[in-house]
Motif scaffolding. Structure first.
Motif, PDB file in Angstrom:
ATOM      1  N   UNK A 233       0.843  -1.199   0.000  1.00  0.00           N
ATOM      2  CA  UNK A 233       0.000   0.000   0.000  1.00  0.00           C
ATOM      3  C   UNK A 233       0.881   1.252   0.000  1.00  0.00           C
ATOM      4  N   UNK A 234       0.868   1.986  -1.096  1.00  0.00           N
ATOM      5  CA  UNK A 234       1.724   3.171  -1.197  1.00  0.00           C
ATOM      6  C   UNK A 234       1.244   4.303  -0.309  1.00  0.00           C
ATOM      7  N   UNK A 235       0.026   4.199   0.206  1.00  0.00           N
ATOM      8  CA  UNK A 235      -0.511   5.238   1.083  1.00  0.00           C
ATOM      9  C   UNK A 235      -0.250   4.965   2.564  1.00  0.00           C
ATOM     10  N   UNK A 236       0.291   3.800   2.890  1.00  0.00           N
ATOM     11  CA  UNK A 236       0.483   3.437   4.289  1.00  0.00           C
ATOM     12  C   UNK A 236       1.530   4.341   4.932  1.00  0.00           C
ATOM     13  N   UNK A 237       1.265   4.740   6.168  1.00  0.00           N
ATOM     14  CA  UNK A 237       2.161   5.643   6.889  1.00  0.00           C
ATOM     15  C   UNK A 237       3.118   4.900   7.824  1.00  0.00           C
ATOM     16  N   UNK A 238       2.987   3.592   7.948  1.00  0.00           N
ATOM     17  CA  UNK A 238       3.818   2.846   8.889  1.00  0.00           C
ATOM     18  C   UNK A 238       5.300   2.941   8.511  1.00  0.00           C
ATOM     19  N   UNK A 239       6.145   3.071   9.530  1.00  0.00           N
ATOM     20  CA  UNK A 239       7.572   3.161   9.248  1.00  0.00           C
ATOM     21  C   UNK A 239       8.172   1.787   8.958  1.00  0.00           C
ATOM     22  N   UNK A 240       7.831   0.778   9.732  1.00  0.00           N
ATOM     23  CA  UNK A 240       8.426  -0.542   9.584  1.00  0.00           C
ATOM     24  C   UNK A 240       7.439  -1.606   9.113  1.00  0.00           C
TER      25      UNK A 240
END
Length: 786
Positions: A233-240
């Motif tokens: 998901x290119x919109x995901x904000x997760x760092x890891x």
């Protein structure tokens, strides 16, 4: 041997400019999480380019203020997936390759033990008997990587064969043969996917041809198959954490009888419910738009088989996935032995990335890679922030810095790092002085000593490999010569340049004298060791009970770097190539992973060996160059998902991924079309004869060179037996611009005109013509063949 095997053996022995602005990530110190901009609108094709007759409409929805419909051709596993809006269509093709490979007997009928133990490269000899190798024959000559997986070879667990991720993320997610990730399993909805035989006979590819979205086709009977897609998901904000979209469709006789989509994890009612099909396609549209923007800067190639140019584009997409934030280097992915921070400063990760991005015109990414490495991984004294610095790679770094300046004109970045660049060159000066202080009777007098392979430092006595390997001196010469040529213009000070040039001349003469004195003409073909004074061939040295006690360990690196440096005259360069091919140093025309011979295997060196191929091209050994290219694609990459192995066997096992190996094919494709050598520019030098014989266009646009951007187009008119070419010349004049016309097999060039004037073919194969120069002009060439 691959790095994981080495580490296990070592442990036993011991116990005994940046991203595109619209997509830039916040990765500076203190950021709590990366920021991700809204993806741009996708680049669309006109609606008239796609005929949707026979397609099945799958969904209709609103997304970012636009109404979309999704259609898919379910009549064939290769059917396209098309997203349609009023402005046009987003056409995502689904080309796949058979993972299992050919059912024909492997190895051209030769017993594996015979070809594995032979000194000659028997497979290369056979594949090159008739000129250009046949691409399909190279493809089918051995079981493909990851086609013969055995859980007992992986501690009882099937290995991952590919992975997905985003630019902004700091980690990746592995994908297994059946399409599962570490967090989501399609077999929950489709238990039939647990059938190992069905999964083994799958086909794999990438959505859109090159985008980092896994696509699998698992056969399920006549007219039935499972279509499996996974992307991050290119919109995901997760760092890891890598959030992933999944879609699995059971297709029966042209109809989608069941479709299940998922997002990252299994359902957990009542809080976590199944993802909607509309949200899956919304994610897919954003995914495609994001990756289109990331790769927009790359030179555009058009080849008869689009999978070749797709393979190059995918390599750059994969690099952005592998690098945290698209910036920080990683040697591998997923596995600790390859993705650990102790490998981040590995010089080959830097040099292969900088080289490939420069050659394909990806200057923004090249600048990001260069700035990051000089800032974060190069110390003030010129050493790298990595265990086991490799001497030759310091020279290659200097050479690539000069190439970066000639391509981009970016003096500001290099001036900012001027002190570290000077320190790198000075480090090599110190090593040179140390070699000159040795007695003249010493075999290493005047030759650069040091480790050629980083792993040398992990052994109990690393001094065994602190030796005068020929490759070290060769790349130091190349580095000094190239950086000296640009240094006065960069700094206004020519004193260091004069010293580097003097030392390069001195070292070159010493290297050539040492090599000529060390050739064994009593062997056929003539033999040259990887360093002076060896009494055994590298194969004899590796045949001892413990090869790791030989100074010839990692000989493959020394040979590859010796050839890449291009400091040998043609007679010696040809001798080294013949030596490798005749004495066990190549497999399928690629540098072998030189290790203890065994009748069960003969391995390909997937990374660092591109220097060998580069020298084949310089010497106009085009057929061997093409064999290297074909063999690397089909025998060092997994099929369809294109995971490149550090060291790849030829028995169908899963090689361990490393990023430098992924950059090899993009380099070779670029050089076959546009290549600079000395002061000359060579166009279409390595184009396969079979490609022209298709009658399809071959083109590369806006390819950077030391003299500016060039363009190339050529095509054969099969009915008229004519080749037509157009070349857009760079703004500055090379020594000579040469165009090669490799006519279809069984024919030869009869007449050639350049801008209407008759010319004669030149070159070793009588297929090369010089082009008249006018800055930025378009030159038209026609040739009749028969």
């Amino acid at each position: 041997m691959d790095r994981r095997t080495f580490l296990r053996q070592g442990a036993a022995a011991t116990a005994g400019v940046g991203l595109l602005p619209s997509l830039a990530s916040g990765v500076a110190a203190g950021d709590s999480r990366p920021s991700v901009a809204v993806p741009p609108a996708p680049m669309l094709e006109p609606a008239s380019t796609v005929d949707l007759t026979g397609f099945t409409m799958l969904a209709a929805f609103q997304h970012r203020g636009t109404r979309w419909t999704v259609h898919e051709d379910l009549r064939t596993p290769q059917g396209a997936l098309v997203c349609v809006c009023a402005a046009g269509v987003l056409n995502l093709g689904k080309r796949t390759e058979a993972v299992w490979g050919s059912e024909a007997p492997p190895y051209l009928g030769l017993p594996l033990a015979e070809l594995a133990m032979a000194e000659a490269d028997l497979l290369a000899d056979r594949l090159l008997r008739d000129g250009d190798p046949d691409e399909a024959a190279v493809r089918d000559v051995a079981p493909p990587p990851a086609s013969r997986l055995d859980p007992k070879d992986h501690n009882g667990r099937l290995p991952w064969t590919t992975f997905v991720g985003t630019v902004q993320g700091n980690d990746t997610m592995q994908i297994y043969p059946d399409g599962r990730s570490r967090t989501y399993r399609p077999i929950h909805a489709f238990p039939e996917l647990a059938d190992a035989d069905k999964v083994a006979h799958r086909e794999e590819g990438l959505l859109g041809g090159w985008m980092p979205a896994v696509h699998k086709m698992v056969p399920a009977g006549v007219g039935r198959w499972y279509d499996v897609s996974v992307f991050a998901d290119v919109n995901a904000q997760d760092r890891f954490v890598v959030q992933t979209w999944h879609r699995t469709v059971l297709v029966e006789h042209g109809a989608a009888v069941r479709t299940v989509v998922g997002y990252s994890y299994p359902d957990f009612p009542p809080r976590r419910h199944g993802a909607s099909i509309e949200d899956f396609y919304r994610g897919l549209i954003d995914f495609a738009a994001s990756w289109q923007a990331q790769l927009a800067e790359a030179s555009a190639a058009r080849l008869p088989d689009a999978s070749w140019s797709d393979l190059a584009r995918f390599a750059f997409a994969r690099e952005l996935v592998v690098r945290p934030g698209g910036v920080y280097p990683k040697y591998g992915a997923v596995d600790r032995d390859y993705v650990g921070n102790e490998y981040d400063g590995f010089q080959d990760t830097f040099t292969s990335s900088l080289y490939a991005n420069l050659e394909w015109g990806r200057f923004a990414q090249a600048r990001t890679v260069l700035d990051n490495y000089l800032s974060e991984y190069t110390q003030a004294d010129g050493l790298v922030n990595m265990r086991g610095p490799q001497v030759g790679q310091f020279g290659l770094t200097l050479s690539l810095l000069a190439r970066y300046l000639r391509y981009t004109g970016d003096t500001a970045l290099l001036r900012r790092h001027q002190a570290k660049i000077e320190a790198t060159a000075a480090l090599l000066v110190e090593l040179h002085d140390a070699s000159l202080a040795l007695p003249r009777s010493d075999r290493g007098h005047g030759l650069i000593h040091g480790w050629s392979e980083s792993d040398a430092c992990l052994y109990p006595d690393p001094s065994l490999w602190w030796k005068p390997y020929f490759g070290n001196s060769a790349l130091v010469i190349r580095g000094w010569e190239d950086i000296a040529a640009v240094w006065p213009a960069l700094t206004g000070n020519d004193a260091p340049s004069r010293d580097w040039q003097r030392r390069a001349r001195q070292l070159r003469q010493r290297l050539l004298d040492s090599i000529r004195a060390d050739i064994r003409h009593d062997l056929q073909p003539a033999y040259l060791g990887p360093l002076p004074g060896t009494t055994e061939t590298f194969r004899q040295a590796m045949s001892q009970e413990d090869p790791s006690k030989s100074e010839q360990l990692w000989s493959h690196r020394s040979y590859a770097e010796l050839l890449q440096a291009d400091v040998l005259p043609p007679d010696l360069a040809n001798l080294v190539i013949d030596c490798l091919r005749g004495h066990g140093g190549t497999t399928l025309g690629i540098v072998s992973n030189i290790w203890k011979p065994t009748p069960e295997a003969r391995d390909i060196l997937g990374f660092i060996s591109y220097g060998h191929a580069q020298q084949l091209l310089r010497l106009d050994r085009i057929e061997e160059y093409l064999l290297f290219l074909y063999a690397h694609r089909y025998q060092a990459h997994t099929r369809g998902s294109w995971t490149a192995g550090e060291v790849a066997g030829i028995t169908g096992g899963m090689p361990l991924f490393c990023m430098p190996a992924q950059m090899t094919v993009p380099l070779l494709l670029r050089w076959m079309l546009v290549f600079d050598q000395d002061q000359d520019l060579y166009l279409a030098r390595g184009v396969p004869r079979d490609w022209l014989a298709t009658g399809q266009p071959i083109a590369l646009q806006d390819a950077p060179t030391p003299w500016g951007r060039v363009g190339l187009q050529l095509r054969a008119d099969l009915a008229q037996q004519r080749i037509q070419a157009e070349v857009t010349l760079p703004p500055q004049q090379p020594g000579t611009t040469w165009l090669t016309l490799r006519a279809p097999a069984g024919t030869r060039l009869l007449e050639i005109t350049v801008d209407g004037k008759a010319v004669k073919a030149a070159g070793p194969h009588h297929d090369r013509v010089p082009l008249p120069f006018t800055a930025g002009a378009t030159v038209r060439v026609q040739a009749r063949y028969g």
